[in-house]
Scaffold this motif. Sequence first.
Motif, PDB file in Angstrom:
ATOM      1  N   ARG A 131       0.813  -1.209   0.000  1.00  0.00           N
ATOM      2  CA  ARG A 131       0.000   0.000   0.000  1.00  0.00           C
ATOM      3  C   ARG A 131       0.855   1.271   0.000  1.00  0.00           C
ATOM      4  O   ARG A 131       0.590   2.221  -0.720  1.00  0.00           O
ATOM      5  CB  ARG A 131      -0.907  -0.006   1.241  1.00  0.00           C
ATOM      6  N   VAL A 133     -11.064  -0.408  -5.719  1.00  0.00           N
ATOM      7  CA  VAL A 133     -11.414   0.705  -4.834  1.00  0.00           C
ATOM      8  C   VAL A 133     -12.408   1.631  -5.508  1.00  0.00           C
ATOM      9  O   VAL A 133     -13.352   2.121  -4.875  1.00  0.00           O
ATOM     10  CB  VAL A 133     -10.140   1.477  -4.428  1.00  0.00           C
ATOM     11  N   ASN A 180     -15.979   2.821  -4.099  1.00  0.00           N
ATOM     12  CA  ASN A 180     -16.327   4.230  -3.964  1.00  0.00           C
ATOM     13  C   ASN A 180     -17.574   4.567  -4.760  1.00  0.00           C
ATOM     14  O   ASN A 180     -18.396   5.371  -4.340  1.00  0.00           O
ATOM     15  CB  ASN A 180     -15.164   5.115  -4.436  1.00  0.00           C
ATOM     16  N   LEU A 240     -19.701   9.388  -2.596  1.00  0.00           N
ATOM     17  CA  LEU A 240     -18.300   9.577  -2.962  1.00  0.00           C
ATOM     18  C   LEU A 240     -18.160   9.738  -4.469  1.00  0.00           C
ATOM     19  O   LEU A 240     -17.390  10.560  -4.951  1.00  0.00           O
ATOM     20  CB  LEU A 240     -17.466   8.387  -2.489  1.00  0.00           C
ATOM     21  N   ASN A 248      -7.228  13.893  -3.779  1.00  0.00           N
ATOM     22  CA  ASN A 248      -8.356  13.342  -3.036  1.00  0.00           C
ATOM     23  C   ASN A 248      -8.596  11.887  -3.414  1.00  0.00           C
ATOM     24  O   ASN A 248      -8.883  11.053  -2.554  1.00  0.00           O
ATOM     25  CB  ASN A 248      -9.618  14.153  -3.325  1.00  0.00           C
ATOM     26  N   GLN A 292      -6.277   9.790  -1.724  1.00  0.00           N
ATOM     27  CA  GLN A 292      -6.638   9.690  -0.312  1.00  0.00           C
ATOM     28  C   GLN A 292      -7.776   8.689  -0.117  1.00  0.00           C
ATOM     29  O   GLN A 292      -7.753   7.857   0.792  1.00  0.00           O
ATOM     30  CB  GLN A 292      -7.053  11.070   0.213  1.00  0.00           C
ATOM     31  N   ARG A 293      -8.746   8.771  -1.005  1.00  0.00           N
ATOM     32  CA  ARG A 293      -9.872   7.819  -0.921  1.00  0.00           C
ATOM     33  C   ARG A 293      -9.363   6.400  -1.108  1.00  0.00           C
ATOM     34  O   ARG A 293      -9.807   5.469  -0.435  1.00  0.00           O
ATOM     35  CB  ARG A 293     -10.920   8.171  -1.974  1.00  0.00           C
ATOM     36  N   ALA A 329      -6.425   5.368  -0.361  1.00  0.00           N
ATOM     37  CA  ALA A 329      -5.717   4.989   0.864  1.00  0.00           C
ATOM     38  C   ALA A 329      -6.713   4.575   1.942  1.00  0.00           C
ATOM     39  O   ALA A 329      -6.508   3.588   2.653  1.00  0.00           O
ATOM     40  CB  ALA A 329      -4.855   6.150   1.348  1.00  0.00           C
ATOM     41  N   ASP A 330      -7.804   5.328   2.033  1.00  0.00           N
ATOM     42  CA  ASP A 330      -8.792   5.020   3.064  1.00  0.00           C
ATOM     43  C   ASP A 330      -9.434   3.662   2.839  1.00  0.00           C
ATOM     44  O   ASP A 330      -9.674   2.911   3.782  1.00  0.00           O
ATOM     45  CB  ASP A 330      -9.891   6.096   3.065  1.00  0.00           C
ATOM     46  N   ARG A 331      -9.715   3.373   1.584  1.00  0.00           N
ATOM     47  CA  ARG A 331     -10.431   2.141   1.265  1.00  0.00           C
ATOM     48  C   ARG A 331      -9.494   0.940   1.161  1.00  0.00           C
ATOM     49  O   ARG A 331      -9.873  -0.175   1.478  1.00  0.00           O
ATOM     50  CB  ARG A 331     -11.153   2.293  -0.083  1.00  0.00           C
ATOM     51  N   ASP A 388      -6.917   0.045   2.735  1.00  0.00           N
ATOM     52  CA  ASP A 388      -6.476  -0.665   3.934  1.00  0.00           C
ATOM     53  C   ASP A 388      -7.583  -1.546   4.503  1.00  0.00           C
ATOM     54  O   ASP A 388      -7.352  -2.335   5.408  1.00  0.00           O
ATOM     55  CB  ASP A 388      -5.961   0.311   4.989  1.00  0.00           C
ATOM     56  N   LEU A 389      -8.759  -1.424   3.969  1.00  0.00           N
ATOM     57  CA  LEU A 389      -9.776  -2.400   4.333  1.00  0.00           C
ATOM     58  C   LEU A 389      -9.547  -3.691   3.556  1.00  0.00           C
ATOM     59  O   LEU A 389      -9.773  -4.790   4.060  1.00  0.00           O
ATOM     60  CB  LEU A 389     -11.163  -1.856   3.999  1.00  0.00           C
TER      61      LEU A 389
END
Lengths: 243, 243
Positions: free
Chosen positions: A94, A186, A190, A196, A229, A232-233, A235-237, A239-240
């Motif tokens: 990641r 991802v 989203n 989103l 952005n 970033q999205r 990155a946020d998703r 790691d799930l």
Amino acid sequence: MKFKSVERSPSLPEEIVASLTSALHAGELRPGDRLPSEQALATEFGVARTVVREAISQLKYDGIVQSRVGVGAFIAPPQERTAFRISPACFQKRKELLKLLRLRNGVVIEVAADAALARTKRDIARMEAILKEMREAIGDREHGAERHFEAERQLIHVIAKVADNEHALNFIVMIDSQIAEKLRSVAVKNTKATELAAVAIEEQAHLVEAIKSGDPVAARDQARQHYDNAAQRLADRADLADV
Amino acid sequence: MKFKSVERSPSLPEEIVASLTSALHAGELRPGDRLPSEQALATEFGVARTVVREAISQLKYDGIVQSRVGVGAFIAPPQERTAFRISPACFQKRKELLKLLRLRNGVVIEVAADAALARTKRDIARMEAILKEMREAIGDREHGAERHFEAERQLIHVIAKVADNEHALNFIVMIDSQIAEKLRSVAVKNTKATELAAVAIEEQAHLVEAIKSGDPVAARDQARQHYDNAAQRLADRADLADV
DNA sequence: GGCCACAGCCTGTCTGACAACCTGATTAAT
DNA sequence: ATTAATCAGGTTGTCAGACAGGCTGTGGCC
């Protein structure tokens, strides 16, 4: 796309290339070092010399090694590198992936500014058509995510083409296609989170608007807004999904 | 560096690679096309099959062709490309060169922002040492230009390292080393025009200052300021040197 | 000590061969 | 007649051996 493509056993030269590059990356081989002779490598790897030669020829192609007749093959200094290539492993981690996206975004942002200076009416029409496709894709429950993803990709390509920078296009295509699976999964997530997707579309609409107005600084700002952005999205998703 | 390095006669595989890639670039070979068999290419080029195989193995390495046992070798679609590489010819044309510089600057600017977030006191000390070296180089009539050029290069490298982005560093090193001669000659001219050198140093001092303050936006702005200006100066000077 | 020839090694190229594999056509069976 | 099995030919991947041309270090010769 139900089945994953079967990975066929890598060819012998590939394995040797991998072995040598990993040795280089591990610091066991350093610039200036001489490689063992082709014969020696052949016996060591247990293959024919032609196989070793193919492996070395690939490394030479990248400027990683240079060979001199009658002397041997040597690890070249880093500034002799003639190709930019990323090991597939980097696309898995990641952290590495986000760094690669930084590169890509840097380039995208730059060409967005150029696109603002070079855009024609026809270019704008194409971009707005892509935006329209994105908006329509929201309603499509079945293939909407795929369509949205594809449209995002196309927008970047159009921008790079408008900026008339083939190198940038090549670079972006290469990076994107390598991380396509990750990006896609991802993006799909989203897009399913409709709010989103709507945000992403609005960001891109602003970008197109900036390009349309011919303001490179605004285009740059909007491009940064969206692509940073998006990273970033991701990155946020992401790691799930993975470690 | 009085003598230009002699270009040794390119090896047979190299020539075949060049021939094939030019055919591809000219549109004579399109994605999905099958290449002639190795045997056929060997007789056509008048070389042994091993030579053809080395050439094709290089193209495979880049993902330009994919081969299947018992079937043949095919031109892969662009999204299969796994390497970013630029034909040396592009570094000769001024227009192309500026486009490449755009790519590079986009990346540099991006990592400058990251560097602002990650810098330590030691990093800043190194950067300031480089600035000092630049300022001292102005007084050096003999090697000043070389020293200045080298210092500029090092500053970029340090920034990339501070940002902890190895890929960016590789990318920048590759581009820079390819256009080194051009960059150098122009840098030398600019450095001799002392007022330009002073301007460049001040720009970079501002950049370092921004990184020191830990402000990514400021770092980005200053980086853009300097590197875009540098590209502009190159454009202004380069057209005196070549066509 | 300095110069020279030479043996040995290295890369670059060539040749021929074989295994594994795929494709398309031919043949055999239903 | 349609389907299934078979086979021949071509293609890539790999192997083995050979030779030319080039380089280096050694040892002998002056």
